[in-house]
Scaffold this active site. Structure first.
Site, short mmCIF file in Angstrom:
data_model
loop_
_atom_site.label_atom_id
_atom_site.label_comp_id
_atom_site.label_asym_id
_atom_site.label_seq_id
_atom_site.Cartn_x
_atom_site.Cartn_y
_atom_site.Cartn_z
N LYS A 82 -5.91 -3.81 -56.41
CA LYS A 82 -7.35 -3.86 -56.74
C LYS A 82 -7.51 -3.96 -58.25
CE LYS A 82 -11.46 -0.86 -56.40
NZ LYS A 82 -11.99 0.41 -55.85
N LEU A 108 -13.60 16.58 -49.49
CA LEU A 108 -15.00 16.56 -49.06
C LEU A 108 -15.60 17.95 -49.00
CD1 LEU A 108 -14.67 13.84 -46.26
CD2 LEU A 108 -15.61 13.54 -48.55
C1 LIG Z 1 -18.23 6.30 -45.60
C2 LIG Z 1 -17.19 6.85 -46.53
C3 LIG Z 1 -16.47 5.98 -47.34
C4 LIG Z 1 -15.52 6.48 -48.23
N1 LIG Z 1 -14.86 5.62 -49.06
C5 LIG Z 1 -14.00 6.12 -49.98
C6 LIG Z 1 -13.30 5.26 -50.85
O1 LIG Z 1 -13.43 4.05 -50.82
N2 LIG Z 1 -12.46 5.82 -51.75
C7 LIG Z 1 -12.28 7.18 -51.84
O2 LIG Z 1 -11.52 7.65 -52.70
N3 LIG Z 1 -12.88 7.99 -50.97
C8 LIG Z 1 -13.74 7.51 -50.06
N4 LIG Z 1 -14.34 8.35 -49.19
C9 LIG Z 1 -13.99 9.77 -49.22
C10 LIG Z 1 -12.64 9.98 -48.58
O3 LIG Z 1 -12.65 9.47 -47.29
C11 LIG Z 1 -12.30 11.47 -48.55
O4 LIG Z 1 -12.51 12.01 -49.83
C12 LIG Z 1 -10.87 11.68 -48.19
O5 LIG Z 1 -10.56 11.04 -46.99
C13 LIG Z 1 -10.54 13.15 -48.08
O6 LIG Z 1 -11.15 13.71 -46.98
P1 LIG Z 1 -10.80 15.21 -46.63
O7 LIG Z 1 -9.35 15.31 -46.49
O8 LIG Z 1 -11.48 16.08 -47.63
O9 LIG Z 1 -11.54 15.46 -45.26
P2 LIG Z 1 -11.18 14.96 -43.78
O10 LIG Z 1 -10.56 13.63 -43.75
O11 LIG Z 1 -12.46 15.14 -43.01
O12 LIG Z 1 -10.10 15.99 -43.25
C14 LIG Z 1 -10.46 17.28 -42.84
C15 LIG Z 1 -9.24 17.94 -42.23
O13 LIG Z 1 -9.56 19.28 -41.98
C16 LIG Z 1 -9.10 19.62 -40.69
N5 LIG Z 1 -9.92 20.72 -40.19
C17 LIG Z 1 -11.26 20.76 -40.09
N6 LIG Z 1 -11.65 21.92 -39.54
C18 LIG Z 1 -10.51 22.62 -39.31
C19 LIG Z 1 -10.23 23.89 -38.75
N7 LIG Z 1 -11.23 24.67 -38.30
N8 LIG Z 1 -8.96 24.29 -38.64
C20 LIG Z 1 -7.94 23.51 -39.08
N9 LIG Z 1 -8.13 22.30 -39.62
C21 LIG Z 1 -9.41 21.87 -39.73
C22 LIG Z 1 -9.22 18.36 -39.87
O14 LIG Z 1 -8.37 18.38 -38.74
C23 LIG Z 1 -8.79 17.34 -40.92
O15 LIG Z 1 -7.38 17.25 -40.89
C24 LIG Z 1 -15.28 7.88 -48.28
C25 LIG Z 1 -15.97 8.74 -47.44
C26 LIG Z 1 -16.94 8.24 -46.58
C27 LIG Z 1 -17.68 9.20 -45.71
#
Ligand SMILES: Cc1cc2nc3c(=O)[nH]c(=O)nc-3n(C[C@H](O)[C@H](O)[C@H](O)COP(=O)(O)OP(=O)(O)OC[C@H]3O[C@@H](n4cnc5c(N)ncnc54)[C@H](O)[C@@H]3O)c2cc1C
Length: 534
Positions: A99, A354
């Protein structure tokens, strides 16, 4: 000379571990196995496992990851470099592409500014930044000189020709590039890499956290019947914020007053033979679409505001835009919570990903923030100071970055000149702007240089000078064409044909994107991660 403030945040060199891990942190439990959980696990593992710190990651077997997020900033390159993982190892496994930056289409209606490119910086840009800033400032002051960013930056020219930000072996100028990738495959790759580096893993669902009299997390319990203690709990549970918000009640600040989007719909589409090296962000009726090239498909999504557009209407508009109205390819609808927690580190809990907050994905900054949080936390840990005062400093620093990124994203909306829908008109007229942003706009509109404020980090915190000039100029925030006057000799002192000549000669020294993906070039050693832009 000032370093680009965001993209070249000094990533610790591979193999170098943070020193002085205080014995207070011997056991770390990360809850959540999304990108945030695995990236944090790897960042911590690199510095802490060899010091005897135990890192365990728990992932719910029933709660899926968000499964989107296919774009990145150049920080991701720093992440893999830091871990010593070559592009040839991870990119093919994640259908990844290079990119060069992001093309913004249709955000401005000003003639000549309907499209612009937000480039990632290159060392070559040091040779054209002065000219760009000079011309932009002359044009704000009414001189008819060329000030559209695309002609000044190599990355824009590479993307326009579908070349990779990868120079041929004998060409010394590096580009601080990013990647596109399949989010699910990246998660799987990071999972494996973390296990190989000694991170422990348990599939289990955390049901609740017990908070002690000191306000810290005493233990967490799982549906599988286990109770766990740790010195540090890392909340990577995504939008649910299970530990930081639900257990510790750290308040969440919504950004809805100046970032209206709260939903997205995603649909993949086929990709042809020739793969682009840019993300395209196109303004729609009530938001914008991303178009992200992977090696096997395009990822597309429409980010919109449910205040202005119902999910069904958004899906139809996206299908129409993609030419997929009659296709039965499934669409995925998501809700987004845009804002941040007030404290990312609170007592013995660190929120990453997130769960700590989210600024909509317009500049794909979320993974960078994950990295920033983990890296800065290690810095504090290395200093052995986990006091309330240290936590306060950490949170002030992170919040400063969060608000700086927010200001940059808000600028895309605030400077739009579309009048076709209430969504765009309301965005253009929105006066909910931070003091810093108001100062930046006032300085620009007064025809003064924003460079001193950016250098001092008084305005525009978190984004480099090149980005601020690219957005203000790219959106055409200049007097209208009919109000421009002929430039003075001083204003017209840079010859655009010389800039074209320099950059066009350079373009040929970069690999064709397809060629680069077929034989991913080896990593270059050297000081390329520090880019000095002015
Ligand atoms: C529409 C959209 C587009 C995006 N585009 C981009 C992009 O282009 N570039 C970028 O950098 N970011 C982007 N993001 C953000 C990116 O997707 C996230 O920052 C990244 O995937 C990290 O997510 P996460 O790990 O915080 O959460 P998640 O992927 O939601 O993971 C949460 C984890 O917690 C676990 N969990 C939840 N509750 C429990 C529980 N009670 N017990 C045990 N485990 C639990 C789940 O099983 C999962 O493994 C985007 C987000 C959205 C919504």
């Amino acid at each position: 000379m000032t370093t680009a403030t965001l993209f070249d945040y000094p990533v610790p060199a591979a193999g170098k571990a943070a020193s002085g891990t205080p014995p207070a942190i011997r056991r770390i439990v990360i809850v959540g196995g999304g990108t945030a959980g695995w990236m944090t696990a790897l960042i911590f593992a690199r510095s802490l496992i060899e010091r005897g710190v135990q890192i365990t990651l728990l992932e719910s077997p029933t709660v899926p990851t968000v499964g989107v997020g296919e774009g990145s900033t150049p920080w991701l390159r720093g992440f893999f470099d830091m871990l010593g993982i070559e592009e040839a190892q991870w990119m093919p496994a994640c259908q990844a592409t290079y990119k060069c930056g992001i093309a913004f289409e249709g955000w401005s209606t000003k003639p000549g500014f309907e499209r612009y490119f937000h480039p990632f910086a290159s060392m070559l840009d040091n040779m054209t930044m002065t000219q760009f800033v000079h011309n932009a400032e002359a044009r704000v002051n009414g001189a008819n000189v060329h000030a559209h960013p695309d002609r000044f930056f190599i990355a824009a020219r590479l993307a326009a020709r579908r070349r990779a930000p990868k120079a041929r072996e004998n060409f010394p100028f590096d580009i601080w590039h990013a990647y596109h990738f399949d989010a699910t495959l990246l998660g799987q790759f990071l999972h494996k890499a973390a296990l190989a580096r000694g991170v422990r893993y348990k599939s289990c669902h955390v049901t609740h956290a017990t908070v002690g009299a000191d306000g810290a997390i005493a233990s967490i319990s799982t549906r599988e019947g286990e109770t766990m203690t740790a010195d540090l709990f890392v909340d990577c549970t995504g939008f649910s914020g299970l530990l930081i918000e639900k257990a510790l009640k750290v308040p969440f600040i919504s950004f809805a007053d100046n970032l209206f989007n709260d939903a997205a719909v995603a649909i993949p589409s086929p990709i042809g033979e020739s793969i682009p090296s840019e993300t395209v962000s196109t303004a729609m009726k009530c938001g914008w679409t991303w178009k992200i090239p992977l090696t096997n498909r395009y990822g597309n999504g429409y980010v919109y505001s449910t205040r202005y557009c119902a999910p069904d209407a958004a899906e139809t508009e996206l299908r129409q835009h993609l030419g997929l109205l009659d296709s039965n390819v499934a669409a995925r609808h998501l809700r987004m919570r845009v804002g941040r927690v007030t404290r990312h580190w609170h007592k013995n809990c660190l929120a990453v990903g997130l769960s700590q907050g989210f600024i909509e994905p317009l500049e794909a900054t979320a993974l960078m923030f994950i990295q920033l949080t983990g890296t800065v936390f290690l810095e504090f840990l290395g200093q052995g100071d986990l006091s309330d005062d240290a936590q306060e400093r950490f949170n002030v620093r992170l919040n400063g970055h969060f608000e700086g990124i927010r200001d940059y994203i808000v600028t895309h909306y605030r400077t739009n000149t579309r009048t076709d829908t209430g969504y765009w008109r309301d965005n253009a007229g929105n006066s909910n702007l931070s003091d810093n942003l108001q100062k930046l706009y006032a300085t620009w509109m007064a025809g003064k240089s924003i460079v001193p404020g950016l250098r001092a980090q008084v305005i525009g915190h978190g984004y480099p000078i090149v980005s601020w000039y690219a957005i203000m100029s790219g959106m055409g925030i200049f007097p209208d064409a009919h109000d421009l006057r002929p430039p003075s000799a001083q204003e017209a002192r840079y010859d655009m044909t010389k800039i074209d000549d320099l950059l066009e000669r350079s373009v040929g020294n970069y690999l064709d994107h397809g060629e680069a993906l077929e034989r991913i070039p080896p990593r270059r050693e050297g000081p390329s991660l520090q880019l000095y832009l002015w």
